[in-house]
Design an enzyme around this catalytic site. Structure first.
Site, PDB file in Angstrom:
ATOM      1  N   TYR A 150      -1.265  -0.577  11.184  1.00  0.00           N
ATOM      2  CA  TYR A 150      -1.557  -1.259   9.908  1.00  0.00           C
ATOM      3  C   TYR A 150      -0.424  -1.041   8.911  1.00  0.00           C
ATOM      4  O   TYR A 150       0.159  -1.993   8.383  1.00  0.00           O
ATOM      5  CB  TYR A 150      -2.891  -0.754   9.320  1.00  0.00           C
ATOM      6  CG  TYR A 150      -3.036  -1.017   7.841  1.00  0.00           C
ATOM      7  CD1 TYR A 150      -3.160  -2.316   7.342  1.00  0.00           C
ATOM      8  CD2 TYR A 150      -3.032   0.043   6.910  1.00  0.00           C
ATOM      9  CE1 TYR A 150      -3.272  -2.555   5.971  1.00  0.00           C
ATOM     10  CE2 TYR A 150      -3.150  -0.188   5.547  1.00  0.00           C
ATOM     11  CZ  TYR A 150      -3.266  -1.490   5.082  1.00  0.00           C
ATOM     12  OH  TYR A 150      -3.369  -1.733   3.726  1.00  0.00           O
TER      13      TYR A 150
ATOM     14  N   LYS B 117       2.464  -3.534   7.135  1.00  0.00           N
ATOM     15  CA  LYS B 117       2.619  -3.673   5.672  1.00  0.00           C
ATOM     16  C   LYS B 117       4.062  -3.361   5.271  1.00  0.00           C
ATOM     17  O   LYS B 117       4.639  -4.036   4.422  1.00  0.00           O
ATOM     18  CB  LYS B 117       1.644  -2.739   4.933  1.00  0.00           C
ATOM     19  CG  LYS B 117       0.185  -3.078   5.089  1.00  0.00           C
ATOM     20  CD  LYS B 117      -0.193  -4.453   4.573  1.00  0.00           C
ATOM     21  CE  LYS B 117      -0.168  -4.565   3.064  1.00  0.00           C
ATOM     22  NZ  LYS B 117      -0.666  -5.901   2.608  1.00  0.00           N
TER      23      LYS B 117
ATOM     24  N   THR C 224       0.828  -1.219   0.000  1.00  0.00           N
ATOM     25  CA  THR C 224       0.000   0.000   0.000  1.00  0.00           C
ATOM     26  C   THR C 224       0.856   1.261   0.000  1.00  0.00           C
ATOM     27  O   THR C 224       1.984   1.254   0.516  1.00  0.00           O
ATOM     28  CB  THR C 224      -0.913  -0.002   1.258  1.00  0.00           C
ATOM     29  OG1 THR C 224      -1.452   1.292   1.456  1.00  0.00           O
ATOM     30  CG2 THR C 224      -0.137  -0.374   2.518  1.00  0.00           C
ATOM     31  N   ASP C 225       0.293   2.334  -0.533  1.00  0.00           N
ATOM     32  CA  ASP C 225       1.002   3.623  -0.489  1.00  0.00           C
ATOM     33  C   ASP C 225       1.144   4.132   0.943  1.00  0.00           C
ATOM     34  O   ASP C 225       1.941   5.026   1.218  1.00  0.00           O
ATOM     35  CB  ASP C 225       0.299   4.670  -1.370  1.00  0.00           C
ATOM     36  CG  ASP C 225      -1.129   4.983  -0.943  1.00  0.00           C
ATOM     37  OD1 ASP C 225      -1.641   4.351   0.006  1.00  0.00           O
ATOM     38  OD2 ASP C 225      -1.745   5.866  -1.579  1.00  0.00           O
ATOM     39  N   GLU C 226       0.378   3.530   1.875  1.00  0.00           N
ATOM     40  CA  GLU C 226       0.435   4.007   3.259  1.00  0.00           C
ATOM     41  C   GLU C 226       1.788   3.735   3.912  1.00  0.00           C
ATOM     42  O   GLU C 226       2.101   4.313   4.945  1.00  0.00           O
ATOM     43  CB  GLU C 226      -0.698   3.395   4.090  1.00  0.00           C
ATOM     44  CG  GLU C 226      -2.064   3.789   3.574  1.00  0.00           C
ATOM     45  CD  GLU C 226      -3.178   3.534   4.570  1.00  0.00           C
ATOM     46  OE1 GLU C 226      -2.942   3.620   5.775  1.00  0.00           O
ATOM     47  OE2 GLU C 226      -4.304   3.257   4.107  1.00  0.00           O
TER      48      GLU C 226
HETATM   49  N1  NAD Z   1      -8.362  -1.216   0.172  1.00  0.00           N
HETATM   50  C1  NAD Z   1      -7.439  -0.434  -0.342  1.00  0.00           C
HETATM   51  O1  NAD Z   1      -7.730   0.694  -0.772  1.00  0.00           O
HETATM   52  C2  NAD Z   1      -6.003  -0.903  -0.433  1.00  0.00           C
HETATM   53  C3  NAD Z   1      -5.058  -0.048  -1.037  1.00  0.00           C
HETATM   54  C4  NAD Z   1      -3.752  -0.507  -1.178  1.00  0.00           C
HETATM   55  C5  NAD Z   1      -3.405  -1.770  -0.759  1.00  0.00           C
HETATM   56  N2  NAD Z   1      -4.335  -2.589  -0.177  1.00  0.00           N
HETATM   57  C6  NAD Z   1      -3.923  -3.946   0.214  1.00  0.00           C
HETATM   58  O2  NAD Z   1      -4.674  -4.853  -0.580  1.00  0.00           O
HETATM   59  C7  NAD Z   1      -4.908  -6.057   0.139  1.00  0.00           C
HETATM   60  C8  NAD Z   1      -6.385  -6.373   0.162  1.00  0.00           C
HETATM   61  O3  NAD Z   1      -7.081  -5.286   0.768  1.00  0.00           O
HETATM   62  P1  NAD Z   1      -8.675  -5.257   0.841  1.00  0.00           P
HETATM   63  O4  NAD Z   1      -9.080  -3.834   0.914  1.00  0.00           O
HETATM   64  O5  NAD Z   1      -9.233  -6.131  -0.184  1.00  0.00           O
HETATM   65  O6  NAD Z   1      -8.895  -5.899   2.282  1.00  0.00           O
HETATM   66  P2  NAD Z   1     -10.109  -6.740   2.851  1.00  0.00           P
HETATM   67  O7  NAD Z   1     -10.040  -6.521   4.331  1.00  0.00           O
HETATM   68  O8  NAD Z   1     -11.367  -6.451   2.129  1.00  0.00           O
HETATM   69  O9  NAD Z   1      -9.716  -8.246   2.512  1.00  0.00           O
HETATM   70  C9  NAD Z   1      -8.710  -8.951   3.184  1.00  0.00           C
HETATM   71  C10 NAD Z   1      -8.997 -10.434   3.014  1.00  0.00           C
HETATM   72  O10 NAD Z   1      -7.927 -11.160   3.632  1.00  0.00           O
HETATM   73  C11 NAD Z   1      -8.491 -12.179   4.445  1.00  0.00           C
HETATM   74  N3  NAD Z   1      -7.528 -12.442   5.521  1.00  0.00           N
HETATM   75  C12 NAD Z   1      -7.178 -11.609   6.529  1.00  0.00           C
HETATM   76  N4  NAD Z   1      -6.247 -12.195   7.316  1.00  0.00           N
HETATM   77  C13 NAD Z   1      -6.012 -13.417   6.772  1.00  0.00           C
HETATM   78  C14 NAD Z   1      -5.147 -14.474   7.107  1.00  0.00           C
HETATM   79  N5  NAD Z   1      -4.344 -14.405   8.169  1.00  0.00           N
HETATM   80  N6  NAD Z   1      -5.146 -15.568   6.320  1.00  0.00           N
HETATM   81  C15 NAD Z   1      -5.961 -15.663   5.233  1.00  0.00           C
HETATM   82  N7  NAD Z   1      -6.803 -14.699   4.883  1.00  0.00           N
HETATM   83  C16 NAD Z   1      -6.827 -13.577   5.635  1.00  0.00           C
HETATM   84  C17 NAD Z   1      -9.812 -11.633   4.910  1.00  0.00           C
HETATM   85  O11 NAD Z   1     -10.704 -12.680   5.308  1.00  0.00           O
HETATM   86  C18 NAD Z   1     -10.288 -10.889   3.694  1.00  0.00           C
HETATM   87  O12 NAD Z   1     -11.014 -11.733   2.826  1.00  0.00           O
HETATM   88  C19 NAD Z   1      -4.300  -5.850   1.528  1.00  0.00           C
HETATM   89  O13 NAD Z   1      -3.039  -6.460   1.553  1.00  0.00           O
HETATM   90  C20 NAD Z   1      -4.177  -4.344   1.651  1.00  0.00           C
HETATM   91  O14 NAD Z   1      -3.119  -3.988   2.506  1.00  0.00           O
HETATM   92  C21 NAD Z   1      -5.632  -2.173   0.001  1.00  0.00           C
END
Ligand code: NAD
Length: 344
Positions: A151, A155, A124-126
């Site tokens: 968080y 990451k 993530t950009d964070e």
């Molecule tokens: N949402 C955003 O805007 C954003 C932006 C940049 C990066 N990301 C990254 O993208 C990825 C997905 O984000 P998201 O928004 O879809 O999150 P989300 O919370 O919707 O989904 C996360 C998924 O991971 C599963 N999970 C969590 N812990 C787990 C574990 N220990 N083992 C197996 N499964 C597990 C959860 O059940 C869920 O289905 C993350 O790595 C996040 O850091 C998200």
């Protein structure tokens, strides 16, 4: 190719499963997901009907993960699985360390033991921390990591772990750091779906501070296309920023939603900002654009229209399916918890 997609029942992971399935129908896709509060297997209903195999389990469960690698001999791993909600990480960082750091380590150890052609880490950009507010500055891949909440700290730790496995053991790792995603399938704990849902229900929309924080928004399917480009053409050991080049203040996104739904601005309720709240994130994604020829295809207006329509048609009291053009809600009993404020 046998592809393991972790966290594929989450928001971005589920969208990516469909993107990958559409782009590479010959691949065999496996999803592992712990189905935490933010995971929902019904997001994968049509994917499973089209051959995607689902395994419920945790990525930090070494016995399970190693047995899956042994059995299926994956070629590619794309790791989306993570605890992702910043507010939750401020309340208790423990699940973040387990899923985001230990989980990544177990996956990398499995890649080391069983071999892999590519391990891709979704970051993530964070991890760069706050971008200077009133400036043109955007973080590039070489910039220092400076996470400001538990968080983003986990990451950043998992990114460094990935790079260390590349340097120490030659694991073919790539990392992408993406800006804020929006689109179908996101939990209603998050800013855009929460505010669309609240506006539709004529409920107050709790906006942090004065709503001046700035985020760079990217349509979730454009994120998926960027990941495919990195898997196909990216170089191992490299980090790629993925941004929408589309910065908006939260107050303006809120007004856009209200205008579109023909609702009054007095639904906006300013609430106290959370500790360590980064005011702006902004990444420079010229590397992926120049080297891999990726750029976002969806304008914010187009993507928001599709997103507002989707959340208006679909709620967590109803099930949904999401092939790119097929928005077909049906019935379900899964209900999702909502927090009082937007997650930004
Ligand atoms: N949402 C955003 O805007 C954003 C932006 C940049 C990066 N990301 C990254 O993208 C990825 C997905 O984000 P998201 O928004 O879809 O999150 P989300 O919370 O919707 O989904 C996360 C998924 O991971 C599963 N999970 C969590 N812990 C787990 C574990 N220990 N083992 C197996 N499964 C597990 C959860 O059940 C869920 O289905 C993350 O790595 C996040 O850091 C998200």
């Amino acid at each position: 190719m046998k592809v393991l997609i972790t966290g594929g029942a989450g928001f971005i992971g589920a969208n990516y499963v469909y993107t990958h399935l559409e782009a590479k129908p010959q691949d065999e896709i496996f999803v592992i997901d712990a189905l935490t509060y933010s995971g929902d297997r019904s997001r994968l209903k049509e994917a499973e009907e089209n051959g995607v195999q689902f395994i419920e389990g945790r990525i930090e469960d070494k016995d399970l993960v190693f047995s899956l690698f042994e059995k299926y001999k994956f070629d590619i791993v794309v790791n989306f699985a993570a605890e992702t909600h910043v507010d939750r990480s401020i309340k208790d960082a423990t699940p973040f360390v387990l899923s985001n750091v230990q989980g990544t380590q177990v996956l990398l150890d499995a890649c080391k033991k069983y071999g892999i052609t590519r391990y891709h880490q979704i970051s993530t950009d964070e991890v760069y921390g706050d971008t200077p507010f009133d400036s043109e500055i955007l973080f590039s891949e070489e910039d220092q990591l400076s996470p400001n909440n538990p968080y983003s700290a986990t990451k950043a730790a998992s990114d460094l772990l990935c790079l260390s496995y590349y340097k120490t053991f030659g694991i073919p790792v790539t990392i992408s750091r993406c800006s804020n995603n929006y689109g179908p399938f996101q939990s209603t704990e998050n800013f855009i779906p929460l505010f669309i849902t609240k506006a539709n229900n004529d409920e107050k929309m709790p906006l942090y501070g004065r709503g001046e924080n700035v985020r760079d928004w990217l349509y979730v399917r454009d994120h998926g296309d960027a990941i495919l480009a990195i898997l196909d053409r990216g170089s191992v050991g490299e980090i790629y920023n993925i941004g929408g080049n589309n910065e908006w203040q939260n107050i303006d996104v809120t007004k856009l939603i209200l205008k579109d739904l023909n609702k009054d601005f007095d639904l906006i309720e300013f609430v106290e900002d959370r500790p360590g709240h980064d005011r702006r994130y902004g990444v420079n994604s010229s590397k992926i654009q120049k080297e891999l020829g990726w750029k976002p295809k969806t304008s914010f207006e187009e993507g928001m229209q599709e997103t507002i329509n989707w959340y208006t048609l679909n709620s967590y009291e109803r099930n949904y399916s999401c092939w790119r053009d097929g928005l077909t809600p049906s019935t379900s009993n899964k209900s999702h918890q909502q927090t009082s404020s937007s997650d930004l």
